[in-house]
Motif scaffolding. Structure first.
Motif, PDB file in Angstrom:
ATOM      1  N   ALA A 190       0.840  -1.204   0.000  1.00  0.00           N
ATOM      2  CA  ALA A 190       0.000   0.000   0.000  1.00  0.00           C
ATOM      3  C   ALA A 190       0.871   1.249   0.000  1.00  0.00           C
ATOM      4  O   ALA A 190       0.565   2.238  -0.678  1.00  0.00           O
ATOM      5  N   ALA A 191       1.987   1.206   0.756  1.00  0.00           N
ATOM      6  CA  ALA A 191       2.908   2.343   0.797  1.00  0.00           C
ATOM      7  C   ALA A 191       3.577   2.543  -0.559  1.00  0.00           C
ATOM      8  O   ALA A 191       3.778   3.681  -1.000  1.00  0.00           O
ATOM      9  N   LEU A 192       3.911   1.449  -1.233  1.00  0.00           N
ATOM     10  CA  LEU A 192       4.533   1.537  -2.555  1.00  0.00           C
ATOM     11  C   LEU A 192       3.563   2.141  -3.566  1.00  0.00           C
ATOM     12  O   LEU A 192       3.934   3.006  -4.366  1.00  0.00           O
ATOM     13  N   VAL A 193       2.322   1.683  -3.534  1.00  0.00           N
ATOM     14  CA  VAL A 193       1.288   2.213  -4.437  1.00  0.00           C
ATOM     15  C   VAL A 193       1.110   3.711  -4.219  1.00  0.00           C
ATOM     16  O   VAL A 193       1.020   4.493  -5.169  1.00  0.00           O
ATOM     17  N   ASP A 194       1.098   4.122  -2.952  1.00  0.00           N
ATOM     18  CA  ASP A 194       0.933   5.541  -2.633  1.00  0.00           C
ATOM     19  C   ASP A 194       2.152   6.356  -3.072  1.00  0.00           C
ATOM     20  O   ASP A 194       2.023   7.451  -3.616  1.00  0.00           O
ATOM     21  N   LEU A 195       3.348   5.802  -2.847  1.00  0.00           N
ATOM     22  CA  LEU A 195       4.586   6.515  -3.188  1.00  0.00           C
ATOM     23  C   LEU A 195       4.711   6.745  -4.687  1.00  0.00           C
ATOM     24  O   LEU A 195       5.051   7.851  -5.134  1.00  0.00           O
TER      25      LEU A 195
END
Length: 233
Positions: free
Chosen positions: A136-141
């Motif tokens: 989820a953090a990668l998608v947001d980044l």
């Protein structure tokens, strides 16, 4: 490979090209600034400490005969007064998304909560593997769309295989496996699979049916975009 001399890879000068480099964009930006290849090369030597860069290397990049490394891409972007993103085509891999955002591996690792060396190993394998929170953090980044997320996880071929089975046999048998691969609501996945299955069965043994089977991944993402754009089922 191209004939322009280049030194061996150094810590700050990776030998691996920063792909997907866009040669036409580099040429267009240089011409727009009224710069010749020799001007670009000189600025990269003087301002960015890359003494080996000459006009021939700049032209090799613009002709698509070579791709700049990470440090070269950064220097070229600075010389052409643009962002590295402006010199890249649409990113597909983890590394390409990172470069498009102008981030160092350590920046990405910190943002998603993993060790930097572990992250670099994922880039080398060209397939993201992380927990739900890290993903989820990668998608947001990176601002990844669902198709881009599946691509960076290296699951395009597996998803296409499952989708092909879903539309040609019983879609219900494959819905769970497909839902595990895509960052979408299970209900939306089932809705799209049901429609694609019905469409394939209606076109069975026709050119349209064969096209759907062969390009099922494209049909799936088009259907998902249509449904999410319309507010879902």
């Amino acid at each position: 490979m191209w004939p322009v001399p280049r030194p061996e890879a150094l810590p700050d000068q990776p030998d691996q090209p920063a792909s997907p480099f866009d040669p036409l964009a580099a040429h267009r930006l240089r011409v727009a600034l009224g710069m010749g290849p020799e001007h670009v090369a000189r600025d990269m030597r003087v301002s960015y400490g890359l003494p080996y860069v000459g006009p021939d290397l700049v032209l090799a990049w613009e002709r698509g005969e070579a791709g700049p490394s990470d440090s070269e891409l950064t220097a070229l972007a600075g010389t052409l007064w643009c962002s590295p993103t402006d010199l890249l085509a649409r990113p597909r891999t983890l590394r390409e998304h990172r470069l498009a955002h102008g981030l160092a591996p350590e920046d990405v690792a910190r943002a998603v909560g993993i060790d930097a060396r572990a992250y670099l190993r994922l880039e080398e394998k060209d397939a993201w593997r992380g927990t739900d929170r890290q993903s989820a953090a990668l998608v947001d980044l990176f601002g990844l769309t669902p198709p881009e997320y599946v691509t960076v996880t290296g699951q395009d071929d597996r998803l296409a295989e499952l989708l092909r089975k879903a539309v040609t046999t019983r879609w219900q048998s494959h819905a769970r496996g497909i839902a595990k691969l895509v960052p979408l609501d299970r209900a939306l996945v089932e809705y799209v699979l049901r429609d694609l299955h019905a469409e394939y069965q209606a076109r069975l043994a026709t050119p349209a049916g064969l096209d759907l089977r062969d390009r099922v991944l494209e049909y799936f993402w088009t259907a998902v975009e249509k449904e999410t754009g319309a507010g879902g089922p």
